[in-house]
Design an enzyme around this catalytic site. Sequence first.
Site, PDB file in Angstrom:
ATOM      1  N   HIS A   1       5.300   2.927   3.432  1.00  0.00           N
ATOM      2  CA  HIS A   1       4.882   2.975   4.840  1.00  0.00           C
ATOM      3  C   HIS A   1       3.645   2.121   5.108  1.00  0.00           C
ATOM      4  CE1 HIS A   1       2.155   6.424   3.612  1.00  0.00           C
ATOM      5  NE2 HIS A   1       1.363   5.809   4.462  1.00  0.00           N
TER       6      HIS A   1
ATOM      7  N   ASP B   1       8.843   6.566  -0.974  1.00  0.00           N
ATOM      8  CA  ASP B   1       7.790   5.938  -0.171  1.00  0.00           C
ATOM      9  C   ASP B   1       6.880   5.085  -1.055  1.00  0.00           C
ATOM     10  OD1 ASP B   1       6.176   5.113   1.870  1.00  0.00           O
ATOM     11  OD2 ASP B   1       5.365   7.083   2.367  1.00  0.00           O
TER      12      ASP B   1
ATOM     13  N   SER C   1      -3.620   5.791   1.733  1.00  0.00           N
ATOM     14  CA  SER C   1      -2.214   5.675   1.353  1.00  0.00           C
ATOM     15  C   SER C   1      -1.990   4.574   0.327  1.00  0.00           C
ATOM     16  CB  SER C   1      -1.363   5.350   2.587  1.00  0.00           C
ATOM     17  OG  SER C   1      -0.964   6.497   3.251  1.00  0.00           O
TER      18      SER C   1
END
Length: 352
Positions: free
Chosen positions: A162, A193, A267
């Site tokens: 993402h 992911d 992230s």
Amino acid sequence: MRLLPLLRPLAGLAALLAASGPAAAQAPDAAPGGSHRIQLANRTGQVATGFYALREGRAAQGGAEGWGRNTLPAPMPSGKLFTLATRPEAGCRFDLRLVVQDGREAILRGRDICAEPRIAVTEADLRPASSQPAPGAPNPRARVSSGSGFVVATDRVMTNQHVVAGCDRIFIRTADGRLLPAVPPARVDAGLDLALLAVPGNPGEPLAFRAAPPVRRGEGVIAYGFPLPGLLSSDPKLTRGEVNGLNGLGNNPAHYQISAAVQPGNSGGPLLDLQGNLVGVVVSKLHAQNIAKQTGDIPQNVNFAVKGEAALAFARRAGLAPATASSAGAEKSAADVGEIANRGAVFIRCER
């Protein structure tokens, strides 16, 4: 009852601030500490994608180079205001540059922000952009988000899918400050992911995955990355916590639940044990506002990481042979683990 999203991905600051955006402006009076504020009114009829402010005479006389950092945290619609606090030592006279969505720009030189703190830019002020970014250089007019990553093999960087989804161009900032473009396409596993980027030019030292023993509940871990860029300083941040659970939300077997504090921008960053080996990839946190709506309580430090063994398997499926190491012996200090992480951790810039 309508279900609300429970997880908040941790890619960069722009998405976090988009809801309030530039409209959350403050009055254009003097800021604390003797600094001043520039209050920009966008009256161009266009969405503004970049705003730059430098002391008079320091900005480039032509072209985008030399204008420094885009201060807008998110695109600013026409009719909105944006307030920027300046450093006291910068004085009153500034060169200003506003870039809008169609690529045009307005350059206002020598503006006295002490005498005129509120500045309106209109459609009449816009001119064709003076230059395009050089090949391989960041585009100051791009819409930017960011995340973290780490080197897993020579010229290969792992992050979350993402973080890089929908990017037109991706740049990696290395520990020694170099900016390297990633070469498309990225190898991704949407289910986990995760993404692998090819980044020629030696982006850093590969970090080793933990091979043994199995991770236990209660083990200490270190999260390392670049949270809240543009708000916090640009250097990497280290937080310490524990493995709280051996499965993620909804019993997801590919995740650990961790208590190490993480924020938007973390992230894709590495999660290391106290021997300095990779045990996970930071991926998300519980969406506190939505959980509060459902339960009436605000969750505390409920964060998640993709398990290191799943990330290692993904890298091997991509044809890589990452280093592995056994986590045995005396634990290192958090500072020592941070030094190991810093050798391979990178900041990721996504341009759209």
